[in-house]
Every structure is written in C-alpha cells, then in structure tokens.
Design a protein around this motif. Structure first.
Motif, PDB file in Angstrom:
ATOM      1  N   GLY A 111       0.808  -1.220   0.000  1.00  0.00           N
ATOM      2  CA  GLY A 111       0.000   0.000   0.000  1.00  0.00           C
ATOM      3  C   GLY A 111       0.835   1.261   0.000  1.00  0.00           C
ATOM      4  O   GLY A 111       1.898   1.325   0.630  1.00  0.00           O
ATOM      5  N   THR A 112       0.346   2.268  -0.700  1.00  0.00           N
ATOM      6  CA  THR A 112       1.027   3.561  -0.719  1.00  0.00           C
ATOM      7  C   THR A 112       0.023   4.656  -1.055  1.00  0.00           C
ATOM      8  O   THR A 112      -1.164   4.395  -1.248  1.00  0.00           O
ATOM      9  CB  THR A 112       2.181   3.569  -1.733  1.00  0.00           C
ATOM     10  OG1 THR A 112       2.980   4.740  -1.551  1.00  0.00           O
ATOM     11  CG2 THR A 112       1.669   3.567  -3.168  1.00  0.00           C
ATOM     12  N   VAL A 113       0.526   5.887  -1.117  1.00  0.00           N
ATOM     13  CA  VAL A 113      -0.289   7.034  -1.485  1.00  0.00           C
ATOM     14  C   VAL A 113       0.217   7.559  -2.823  1.00  0.00           C
ATOM     15  O   VAL A 113       1.421   7.534  -3.101  1.00  0.00           O
ATOM     16  CB  VAL A 113      -0.197   8.138  -0.408  1.00  0.00           C
ATOM     17  CG1 VAL A 113      -0.999   9.362  -0.818  1.00  0.00           C
ATOM     18  CG2 VAL A 113      -0.699   7.608   0.928  1.00  0.00           C
ATOM     19  N   GLU A 114      -0.676   8.019  -3.648  1.00  0.00           N
ATOM     20  CA  GLU A 114      -0.310   8.535  -4.968  1.00  0.00           C
ATOM     21  C   GLU A 114       0.761   9.623  -4.849  1.00  0.00           C
ATOM     22  O   GLU A 114       0.713  10.462  -3.965  1.00  0.00           O
ATOM     23  CB  GLU A 114      -1.554   9.092  -5.660  1.00  0.00           C
ATOM     24  CG  GLU A 114      -1.352   9.454  -7.123  1.00  0.00           C
ATOM     25  CD  GLU A 114      -2.622   9.970  -7.773  1.00  0.00           C
ATOM     26  OE1 GLU A 114      -2.638  10.108  -9.005  1.00  0.00           O
ATOM     27  OE2 GLU A 114      -3.595  10.236  -7.047  1.00  0.00           O
ATOM     28  N   PHE A 115       1.734   9.554  -5.737  1.00  0.00           N
ATOM     29  CA  PHE A 115       2.860  10.497  -5.846  1.00  0.00           C
ATOM     30  C   PHE A 115       3.884  10.341  -4.720  1.00  0.00           C
ATOM     31  O   PHE A 115       4.755  11.191  -4.564  1.00  0.00           O
ATOM     32  CB  PHE A 115       2.377  11.957  -5.892  1.00  0.00           C
ATOM     33  CG  PHE A 115       1.396  12.256  -6.988  1.00  0.00           C
ATOM     34  CD1 PHE A 115       1.620  11.832  -8.288  1.00  0.00           C
ATOM     35  CD2 PHE A 115       0.229  12.968  -6.725  1.00  0.00           C
ATOM     36  CE1 PHE A 115       0.711  12.111  -9.303  1.00  0.00           C
ATOM     37  CE2 PHE A 115      -0.690  13.249  -7.733  1.00  0.00           C
ATOM     38  CZ  PHE A 115      -0.445  12.818  -9.024  1.00  0.00           C
ATOM     39  N   ASP A 116       3.791   9.266  -3.934  1.00  0.00           N
ATOM     40  CA  ASP A 116       4.767   9.067  -2.862  1.00  0.00           C
ATOM     41  C   ASP A 116       6.178   9.021  -3.447  1.00  0.00           C
ATOM     42  O   ASP A 116       6.422   8.304  -4.430  1.00  0.00           O
ATOM     43  CB  ASP A 116       4.470   7.765  -2.121  1.00  0.00           C
ATOM     44  CG  ASP A 116       5.463   7.496  -1.007  1.00  0.00           C
ATOM     45  OD1 ASP A 116       5.366   8.167   0.026  1.00  0.00           O
ATOM     46  OD2 ASP A 116       6.340   6.640  -1.194  1.00  0.00           O
ATOM     47  N   PRO A 117       7.144   9.761  -2.873  1.00  0.00           N
ATOM     48  CA  PRO A 117       8.482   9.841  -3.462  1.00  0.00           C
ATOM     49  C   PRO A 117       9.320   8.583  -3.304  1.00  0.00           C
ATOM     50  O   PRO A 117      10.415   8.513  -3.872  1.00  0.00           O
ATOM     51  CB  PRO A 117       9.123  11.024  -2.712  1.00  0.00           C
ATOM     52  CG  PRO A 117       8.395  11.105  -1.422  1.00  0.00           C
ATOM     53  CD  PRO A 117       6.995  10.654  -1.708  1.00  0.00           C
ATOM     54  N   MET A 118       8.852   7.579  -2.555  1.00  0.00           N
ATOM     55  CA  MET A 118       9.589   6.331  -2.418  1.00  0.00           C
ATOM     56  C   MET A 118       8.963   5.186  -3.202  1.00  0.00           C
ATOM     57  O   MET A 118       9.673   4.297  -3.673  1.00  0.00           O
ATOM     58  CB  MET A 118       9.693   5.925  -0.943  1.00  0.00           C
ATOM     59  CG  MET A 118      10.657   6.761  -0.133  1.00  0.00           C
ATOM     60  SD  MET A 118      11.119   5.977   1.436  1.00  0.00           S
ATOM     61  CE  MET A 118       9.555   6.036   2.309  1.00  0.00           C
ATOM     62  N   SER A 119       7.640   5.198  -3.350  1.00  0.00           N
ATOM     63  CA  SER A 119       6.966   4.038  -3.931  1.00  0.00           C
ATOM     64  C   SER A 119       6.046   4.377  -5.101  1.00  0.00           C
ATOM     65  O   SER A 119       5.378   3.478  -5.625  1.00  0.00           O
ATOM     66  CB  SER A 119       6.152   3.323  -2.852  1.00  0.00           C
ATOM     67  OG  SER A 119       5.277   4.232  -2.210  1.00  0.00           O
ATOM     68  N   ASP A 120       6.012   5.628  -5.523  1.00  0.00           N
ATOM     69  CA  ASP A 120       5.205   6.015  -6.683  1.00  0.00           C
ATOM     70  C   ASP A 120       5.986   7.055  -7.495  1.00  0.00           C
ATOM     71  O   ASP A 120       5.539   8.173  -7.712  1.00  0.00           O
ATOM     72  CB  ASP A 120       3.838   6.564  -6.249  1.00  0.00           C
ATOM     73  CG  ASP A 120       2.844   6.618  -7.399  1.00  0.00           C
ATOM     74  OD1 ASP A 120       2.910   5.742  -8.283  1.00  0.00           O
ATOM     75  OD2 ASP A 120       1.997   7.537  -7.416  1.00  0.00           O
ATOM     76  N   VAL A 121       7.166   6.634  -7.937  1.00  0.00           N
ATOM     77  CA  VAL A 121       8.096   7.502  -8.643  1.00  0.00           C
ATOM     78  C   VAL A 121       7.771   7.487 -10.141  1.00  0.00           C
ATOM     79  O   VAL A 121       7.370   6.443 -10.677  1.00  0.00           O
ATOM     80  CB  VAL A 121       9.545   7.015  -8.402  1.00  0.00           C
ATOM     81  CG1 VAL A 121      10.555   7.885  -9.140  1.00  0.00           C
ATOM     82  CG2 VAL A 121       9.842   6.999  -6.912  1.00  0.00           C
ATOM     83  N   PRO A 122       7.924   8.609 -10.855  1.00  0.00           N
ATOM     84  CA  PRO A 122       7.662   8.637 -12.306  1.00  0.00           C
ATOM     85  C   PRO A 122       8.463   7.590 -13.060  1.00  0.00           C
ATOM     86  O   PRO A 122       9.553   7.185 -12.640  1.00  0.00           O
ATOM     87  CB  PRO A 122       8.063  10.058 -12.714  1.00  0.00           C
ATOM     88  CG  PRO A 122       7.901  10.865 -11.465  1.00  0.00           C
ATOM     89  CD  PRO A 122       8.263   9.951 -10.342  1.00  0.00           C
ATOM     90  N   ALA A 123       7.917   7.170 -14.204  1.00  0.00           N
ATOM     91  CA  ALA A 123       8.527   6.095 -14.983  1.00  0.00           C
ATOM     92  C   ALA A 123       9.493   6.587 -16.044  1.00  0.00           C
ATOM     93  O   ALA A 123      10.218   5.779 -16.633  1.00  0.00           O
ATOM     94  CB  ALA A 123       7.431   5.250 -15.637  1.00  0.00           C
TER      95      ALA A 123
END
Length: 643
Positions: free
Chosen positions: A304-316
């Motif tokens: 689980g994470t939050v959108e745009f999280d800098p550790m687990s939702d990094v741009p591709a």
C-alpha cells in the motif's frame, strides 16, 4: 558482472548493518526515561490496548456452532460461540498480542526504529532481508493437540455431566486414532514494513520459502511427526514499499542492479509447500498449493502507498513536471492530509481491493496467490502546488476565513495532467469536451524500469489538451472568487486539531479529510464547472470539440476512449446550431471577464507551448524519435496519433 561478489557484498552489508542496529537500539534507548516521564510503561499500555481491541472485535464475530454435529451443543454450553472464545480454547491469548504463542509481530522501518529507541518495541527487527527472514523462520508454532483441546473443553464451566461423558468417549477414540500428540502446527508471523523496511520484508520472502523444507512436515524436517504437517500464515503489510514493481525507487533501476547480482524488485507471493516423503499423510487440497501433512506457507501480501509518494510512486520516465512533483511530495507531505478523504479510501476498496481479491480467488488453475496492490488517490492535491497552497492555508487557520486560492485553481488541472503523463498507467478521458490525463492506478504489479513511456498516448494531442485545461482552470478561478461560504480543505488546521491546538479560529472551522460533505473529486468538479463557464463566454476554442467529432483512423492511439458531451457542443454553437452565436447577449461583466480570460490565456500560450514542447523533446530523446511528436503523417488528420 561481479562474478558473485556483488551479492556477497550485499549480504555482508546486510549482516553488518543488522548487527550495528541491534547493538545500538538494544542498548541505547529511552525506555527507562520515557517510562519515568509518563509514569507508565508505554509498550505494556499499547499491548493492553491492542489486546482489548482484538478481544472486543473477535468477540463480535459469532460462530455457527449449532450446525456442528456432536460438538455443537457442547461448544454452546461452554460459551465457545465466537472467534475470541475459540482462539482461547486453542491456546491463543489474544489479550496479550505481542507475546502470544504462535502469533509473532515483526516490524521493520524507520518509524519502528524510532519507537524502539523511545522504548516501545513492537516486534522490531533491523530493516534488512536477512534479519526479517530469520525472525519469520524462528517464529514458534502453536501445536494443536485434539486430545488437549477436548480435555480443555471438558473442564469448561457450563458443560453438563452428560456432555462430559460424551467428551470422554471422543477423547478415548481420538487417542486410539492419532495419539496424544499435535495434529497440526500453526503459526502466524505478522510482518509490517515501512519504506526501506517494507523492501526488506518483501525481499525476505524467498528466504522464507527456501527454509520451508526445514519446517514440520517439510522435506528436510527431522523432528517429531505431526499428522497434518504445519501451516505458516504470513500476512505482509508493506507500506511505501521502495521495492514496489511499478513505482518503487529500487525497481526503477533494476536492470543495472541485476548486473551486480542484486534483485531490487519485491517478488509476488503464492502458496507453496514442502513435503517429506516419509510423512504420515500427503493430501493436496485442490489446486490451492496446500498439502495436508506437508509444510505449507500461505502468504498474503498487501502493498500500500499514497499517490505520488516519493519512495513508492516515482515517475517512470524523465518527465520534468513529474520529477518536480516527486521532489515536492518529499518536501511537502501535507498534500496527503489535503487529498486523502473518505472517498479516496472508498475508491481503493471498490476499484482496487475487491477486484484483485475476486481475481485471485477465481484463479483455480494454480496455487492461491494473494498479492494486493493498493494506491490511495489524492484527488485535487498536487504536491507541486503545496508551496502556493500552504500560505493561504496559514491565513485561513489564523483568521478563520475561507479564502480560495485562484492560482492553484487555475493551474492545477493542467499541471495534474502533465504530471500524470510521467506514469505508465495514464489514460486520456474527455469530460464535457475537455481532455484530462488521469491515472488508473492499476499497474503497480508490472515491473517497470526508469525510461518507460506510457502506451496509447497520442503526444500530438497533448499541447491543445493542456491549453484547454488551462482555459478551464482560469475560468473556474474567476467564477469561484476569492472567498468561499463553505469551509475548504486545510491540512494545517487538521494538524492543529490532531495536536490539540484548537485556539486558532480556522482549526474549528475546517473541512476534515474524512468529512462526508467534502468534494470527492475537486479537480473533476473544477474542470466541469470551468468548461461550462468557458463555453457560455465562447472562450473555448471551437477547433478542439469539432476535431473530436470527426472520425479518425486508428493508428494505435487511445482515441477510442474519447467521449463527447453533446451539451458542451450545444453550448459552443450558441444553442441554435450556429457556431459562434451566443445563446443570450453577453452582459458588460461577462464581456470584461471574457476579455480578461482571453488576454490571460493568450499570455499563457507561450508558457503552455514551452512546457509541452519540452515534454515532446524529452519523449523524443527517450524514444529516439527524429520528428516532432505532433507532426501528422501523410494522409492523416492533424490530430491523429503521432506514432
């Protein structure tokens, strides 16, 4: 490339780091000081609170004991009518969850290390895979002996003499069939990882699978025979997982790490077993992967994470707007308090959790695999705009006013689309004639290295789409005004309420993140209202809606996801079918608004063009394209896919 030295160095680093962390936190902490300051043991208080919560929750889960033959009436007489009572009968002390046999809490990550330093040990282990795996593999089993369970039930208050006689007969029969030993060994090591600790917990999974052969019923097990083998239920809650397949920092560079012999992608899990050929029974349970009599591992992974999280939702890929947004998310985590609402959590349950569970349970061809990826959306809370929003939040907090933020209202729709284009799960949708680039949040399990562009995006459509969103945002900002009658979302006020600083006028008059009256999708509402206003004043360019009405050949883009709203078209043609003819005369105020918006959007034209051109150049550099992305092919219309 390292001939095995890379993985060896990685293991040595793990062992050394784990040893240092253990020595430090086990000997240097504030447990005594904190207990003296508070006047009580915080760890014991947390354990008691969790125990009370579990007892109350599980007591409310009733069991259909009356439907059980022979034992049903006896269980009912003994008061074993709910899950809490049943666990107590089996020897599980849920009132003492941190110390109960067979139930082991394992935590890893910075928050748990901090708690450990403060003297609150919630099952802390060093945040490295080897340490987590060792703790899981060493978790004690709860041996379930049928004879002992029946004896305990016989001695329970409420059981009548006749029922005790029935139990004596059952006990004699069971002893003759299976003896007095354990019928099955069960344990539930619960793992919670946060950030790097989540990565460590995920990477410990292969080591747990490898050790399964040494567990009761396993291939290499040499201990006393257990009739039905063993079951290890392994719930893994991975929060802000650095190793998330699509979005985690580590997997973005997994091809390079792989050359060094290091795996940086958290693996998916599935039910696995190990069977000793000399065991008493080997009974497969369908295609679930469970074998009665063997050693079984039943993992349940929740990432689980939050959108745009800098550790687990990094741009591709190197989208400059997306990368800047990630940096802003790191510097201004207040966007989470602003954007996560009850509607966000409902969206997670309905659109992510339920479909994934249903898909996993519907798979009857292979082992059961429960890998759940949950991403909480932050609707209308772009981190990139937090520096502009927070000053207004501070004014509202101190004064009690409900000031709007026209700058963010104007720019957020366009910037959100530009940011979303940096991810692979983006798609183009059209609402009331305005295209939006929204994320589906359904590709978190797809391994995606850095430099991967989204598929199905016609980059030639991006510049006009972004320009139209800017116009809509500006119209909404003007229509919204400087102040709102209703309360507005304010993370600073939420923080003030959480810490008990209710002295600020704005703290008591704020919209909480889980207020049911909150707008579930502020961005969508802003765009919709802005489109209506723009259409009424004829600021929206006619070329965009007219272009979308024309049938276009399919070149592999995503034109099939475009929806046209006829009411918007009617508004644009003045309501009488004549393009450019207003449905009603413009007032002086409307003329001034129209002039202001037109002048502003013309001035922003160069800015939009610069940003979108920069995006296209970046895309070209990544893909190696040597033509502008929006240049039409021969025979194509100007808005078809640019390839």
């Amino acid at each position: 490339m390292t001939f095995g030295l890379g993985s060896r160095a990685y293991n040595a680093f793990q062992n050394g780091g784990a040893a240092l962390a253990s020595v430090f936190l086990n000997n240097v902490n504030l447990s005594g000081a904190l207990q003296g300051l508070l006047g009580f043991n915080p760890e014991a208080a947390i354990n008691t609170a969790l125990g009370n919560l579990l007892v109350q929750a599980l007591t409310g889960v009733t069991l259909p004991v009356n439907e059980i033959p022979v034992l049903g009436s006896i269980l009912n007489s003994a008061g074993i009518t709910n899950v809490a009572a049943l666990l107590n009968l089996l020897g599980v002390d849920i009132a003492d969850p941190l110390n109960a046999t067979g139930i082991n809490l394992i935590t890893a990550g910075p928050p748990f290390s901090l708690l450990k330093f403060l003297g609150v040990d919630l099952g802390w282990v060093p945040g490295v895979p080897n340490a987590v795996a060792d703790e899981i593999n060493g978790t004690e089993y709860l041996g379930l002996s049928p004879v002992e369970i029946l004896e305990t039930l016989k001695n329970s208050p409420g059981v009548s003499p006749l029922e005790k006689a029935t139990l004596d007969t059952l006990i004699t029969t069971v002893k003759a069939v299976v003896g007095e030993g354990d019928a099955i060994d069960v344990r539930v090591p619960r793992v919670v990882g946060f950030g790097p600790g989540a990565f460590a917990a995920g990477m410990a999974y292969p080591q747990v699978v490898a050790d399964l052969a040494n567990q009761p019923g396993g291939e290499n097990y040499t201990g006393p025979d257990v009739l039905a083998g063993s079951i290890t239920i392994l719930p893994m809650l991975l929060l802000r997982n650095v190793g998330r397949a699509n979005g985690g920092l580590a997997p973005r560079g997994y091809p390079v790490a792989g050359l060094l012999g290091i795996d940086t992608v958290t693996p998916d899990t599935e039910v696995v077993n190990s069977v000793n050929d000399g065991g008493l029974v080997h009974i497969p349970v369908g295609n679930t992967g469970i074998v009665v009599g063997g050693a079984n591992l039943i993992p349940i992974k929740v990432d689980g994470t939050v959108e745009f999280d800098p550790m687990s939702d990094v741009p591709a890929w190197p989208n400059p707007v997306s990368l800047a947004n990630s940096l802003a998310a790191l510097a201004f985590p207040t966007y989470v308090l602003r954007g996560v609402t009850s509607e966000s959590l409902t969206e997670v349950v309905e659109n992510q959790l339920k479909p994934q569970v249903a898909e996993a349970l519907a798979n009857t061809d292979g082992p059961l695999a429960l890998n759940l990826y949950l991403t909480v959306p932050v609707n209308g809370a772009l981190p990139l705009l937090e520096p502009v929003k927070l000053p207004v939040d501070a004014i509202n907090l101190v004064t009690g006013l409900n000031l709007n933020n026209p700058i963010t209202t104007a720019f957020e729709p366009a910037l959100t689309s530009l940011t979303n284009l940096g991810y692979t799960d983006v798609q183009r949708t059209v609402v009331n004639g305005v295209a939006q680039y929204q994320r589906t949040l359904d590709q978190a399990d797809v391994i995606t290295p850095f430099g991967t562009l989204p598929s199905g995006i016609n980059w030639g459509q991006v510049p006009p789409d972004i320009r139209l969103q800017l116009i809509a945002g500006i119209q909404q900002a003007i229509a919204q005004g400087l102040s709102s009658e209703a309360s507005v979302a304010n993370p600073l006020a939420t923080l003030a309420n959480l810490v008990g600083l209710n002295v600020f006028p704005g703290a008591a008059n704020t919209e909480t993140p889980f207020d049911d009256t909150a707008d579930p999708n502020p961005l969508s509402g802003s765009v919709d209202s802005a489109v209506d206003a723009a259409a009424d004043n004829h600021v929206v360019p006619l070329a965009i809606p007219q272009r979308e009405e024309e049938p276009k050949p399919d070149h592999g883009g995503n034109d099939d996801d475009i929806t046209i709203d006829s009411s918007a078209d009617a508004a644009l043609d003045g309501g009488d079918g004549t393009p450019g003819t207003p449905a009603k005369p413009l007032t002086g105020l409307q003329n001034r608004v129209n002039s202001t918006v037109t002048a502003t959007t013309n001035g922003l034209g160069n800015l939009v063009k610069g940003v979108t051109d920069g995006l296209q150049k970046t895309v070209g550099a990544v893909t190696g394209a040597n033509k502008p992305a929006d240049k039409p092919r021969d025979g194509d219309s100007g808005d078809s896919d640019a390839g």
